[in-house]
Design an enzyme around this catalytic site. Structure first.
Site, PDB file in Angstrom:
ATOM      1  N   ASP A  82      38.178 -14.476  16.539  1.00  0.00           N
ATOM      2  CA  ASP A  82      37.353 -15.119  15.280  1.00  0.00           C
ATOM      3  C   ASP A  82      38.310 -16.321  14.772  1.00  0.00           C
ATOM      4  OD1 ASP A  82      36.075 -14.532  13.042  1.00  0.00           O
ATOM      5  OD2 ASP A  82      37.375 -13.345  11.965  1.00  0.00           O
ATOM      6  N   ASP A 104      35.373 -22.490  15.099  1.00  0.00           N
ATOM      7  CA  ASP A 104      35.150 -22.692  13.904  1.00  0.00           C
ATOM      8  C   ASP A 104      35.209 -24.280  13.500  1.00  0.00           C
ATOM      9  OD1 ASP A 104      34.863 -22.749  11.061  1.00  0.00           O
ATOM     10  OD2 ASP A 104      36.187 -21.521  10.603  1.00  0.00           O
ATOM     11  N   GLY A 174      36.778 -11.962   1.757  1.00  0.00           N
ATOM     12  CA  GLY A 174      37.708 -11.642   0.836  1.00  0.00           C
ATOM     13  C   GLY A 174      37.040 -10.878  -0.234  1.00  0.00           C
ATOM     14  N   GLY A 202      32.390 -12.465   5.817  1.00  0.00           N
ATOM     15  CA  GLY A 202      32.530 -11.803   4.527  1.00  0.00           C
ATOM     16  C   GLY A 202      31.554 -10.793   4.059  1.00  0.00           C
ATOM     17  N   THR A 204      32.776  -7.671   3.650  1.00  0.00           N
ATOM     18  CA  THR A 204      33.441  -6.840   2.644  1.00  0.00           C
ATOM     19  C   THR A 204      32.650  -7.344   1.123  1.00  0.00           C
ATOM     20  OG1 THR A 204      35.629  -6.973   3.533  1.00  0.00           O
ATOM     21  CG2 THR A 204      35.518  -6.686   1.150  1.00  0.00           C
ATOM     22  N   ASN A 223      30.550  -9.284   9.828  1.00  0.00           N
ATOM     23  CA  ASN A 223      32.166  -9.299  10.113  1.00  0.00           C
ATOM     24  C   ASN A 223      32.663  -8.553   8.816  1.00  0.00           C
ATOM     25  OD1 ASN A 223      31.615 -10.975  12.173  1.00  0.00           O
ATOM     26  ND2 ASN A 223      32.839 -12.675  11.156  1.00  0.00           N
ATOM     27  N   THR A 226      38.523  -7.711   5.392  1.00  0.00           N
ATOM     28  CA  THR A 226      39.380  -7.478   3.906  1.00  0.00           C
ATOM     29  C   THR A 226      39.506  -5.985   3.683  1.00  0.00           C
ATOM     30  OG1 THR A 226      39.055  -9.585   3.501  1.00  0.00           O
ATOM     31  CG2 THR A 226      39.710  -7.951   1.610  1.00  0.00           C
TER      32      THR A 226
HETATM   33  P1  13P Z   1      35.808 -10.133   5.031  1.00  0.00           P
HETATM   34  O1  13P Z   1      37.383 -10.342   5.090  1.00  0.00           O
HETATM   35  O2  13P Z   1      35.274 -10.705   3.608  1.00  0.00           O
HETATM   36  O3  13P Z   1      35.660  -8.658   5.131  1.00  0.00           O
HETATM   37  O4  13P Z   1      35.437 -11.180   6.126  1.00  0.00           O
HETATM   38  C1  13P Z   1      35.420 -10.970   7.430  1.00  0.00           C
HETATM   39  C2  13P Z   1      35.161 -12.017   8.315  1.00  0.00           C
HETATM   40  O5  13P Z   1      34.103 -12.649   8.042  1.00  0.00           O
HETATM   41  C3  13P Z   1      36.078 -12.476   9.454  1.00  0.00           C
HETATM   42  O6  13P Z   1      35.636 -13.605  10.017  1.00  0.00           O
END
Ligand code: 13P
Length: 273
Positions: A82, A104, A174, A202, A204, A223, A226
């Protein structure tokens, strides 16, 4: 079964309008819990590892554990780097058995992101692994969101050969200060121009109904890091607090927390499919 690549699961998932959960694991306990969640749900899963864990032996050890778990299981498991930060890191990941990698280049100017990603795609495809890339920018924490556009997405995919594309439609990495509202119209426009699986970073804190709407537009990989890792840490902290000063072996602190992580991951898998 042996580890699989994104191409074994994601294109079909996109056609079926469902998404595969990609969990960032960082140790034996988070890996095992996520794996058991996928098995309980009889669901494919993506195990992914942040690039910083490739700076010592951890990413290799997680790869060995994941291979071993998958070999004994009937569920399709992809193992993914990742936020890969360099071509050298991609080569390392491929060398230690990752079946998918992300480059990335989202902070680079668009043309440089294209050039770097095209190079990364060549490396990945030569090794038989799949490549994820990102356009726009999904920031970490308080950084600036840079939304992706459909025109850029179409050009980027055509010029790079990436297998999966992370797009920026209003998420951050996050915890959120207030629940995000995704730009679904933008996701729909991008999904209309780009046929490859789209990725939502993101995950989460994104409300379930928004995840469902995004999946309807072509988001095929979500994904989650967090909230999963925070559940683990808070669970261990609570176990330690409850035990006071008496000695208890490490595994006995982790064991009850693994069950919580497993239930968290199962719930996410169910929402996405
Ligand atoms: P979160 O930490 O917000 O769940 O995002 C995870 C992510 O996108 C890892 O690349």
């Amino acid at each position: 079964m042996p580890l699989i690549t994104f191409n074994d699961i994601l294109p079909q998932a996109r056609r079926d309008k469902r998404a595969v959960a990609a969990f960032n694991v960082a140790n034996l306990e988070t890996l095992l819990s996520v794996f058991k969640a996928a098995e309980a749900e009889k669901s494919p899963v993506i195990i992914q590892v942040y690039q910083r864990l490739f700076k010592d032996e951890r990413a290799g050890l997680i790869a060995a554990m994941t291979r071993s778990l998958a070999a004994e299981s009937g569920i399709p498991v992809a193992l993914h780097l990742d936020h890969g930060e360099s071509l050298e890191q991609l080569r390392k990941a491929i060398g230690i058995g990752y079946t998918s990698v992300m480059i990335d280049g989202s902070k680079l100017p668009f043309a440089e992101n294209i050039a770097l990603t095209a190079e990364a795609a060549k490396i990945a495809h030569k090794a038989g692994v799949t490549l994820e890339a990102e356009i726009g920018h999904v920031p970490f924490g308080d950084g600036e969101i840079e939304l992706s556009t459909a025109a850029e997405a179409a050009e980027f995919v055509e010029k790079t050969g990436a297998d999966a594309l992370a797009i920026s439609i209003g998420t951050i990495h996050g915890f959120y200060k207030k629940a995000p509202v995704l730009d679904i119209a933008r996701a729909r426009e991008i999904g209309g121009r780009v046929a490859i699986p789209l990725v939502l970073h993101g995950g989460t804190g994104v409300p379930d109904e928004q995840l469902r709407l995004a999946i309807g537009c072509g988001i095929t990989k979500v994904n989650i890091a967090t909230e999963l890792q925070s559940t683990f840490l808070k669970g261990v902290a609570a176990e330690i607090a409850a035990n006071g000063d008496t000695f208890k072996p490490v595994d006995l602190y982790f064991k009850p927390v693994e069950e919580k992580i497993k239930e968290y991951a199962r719930a996410k898998i169910k929402i996405l499919r």
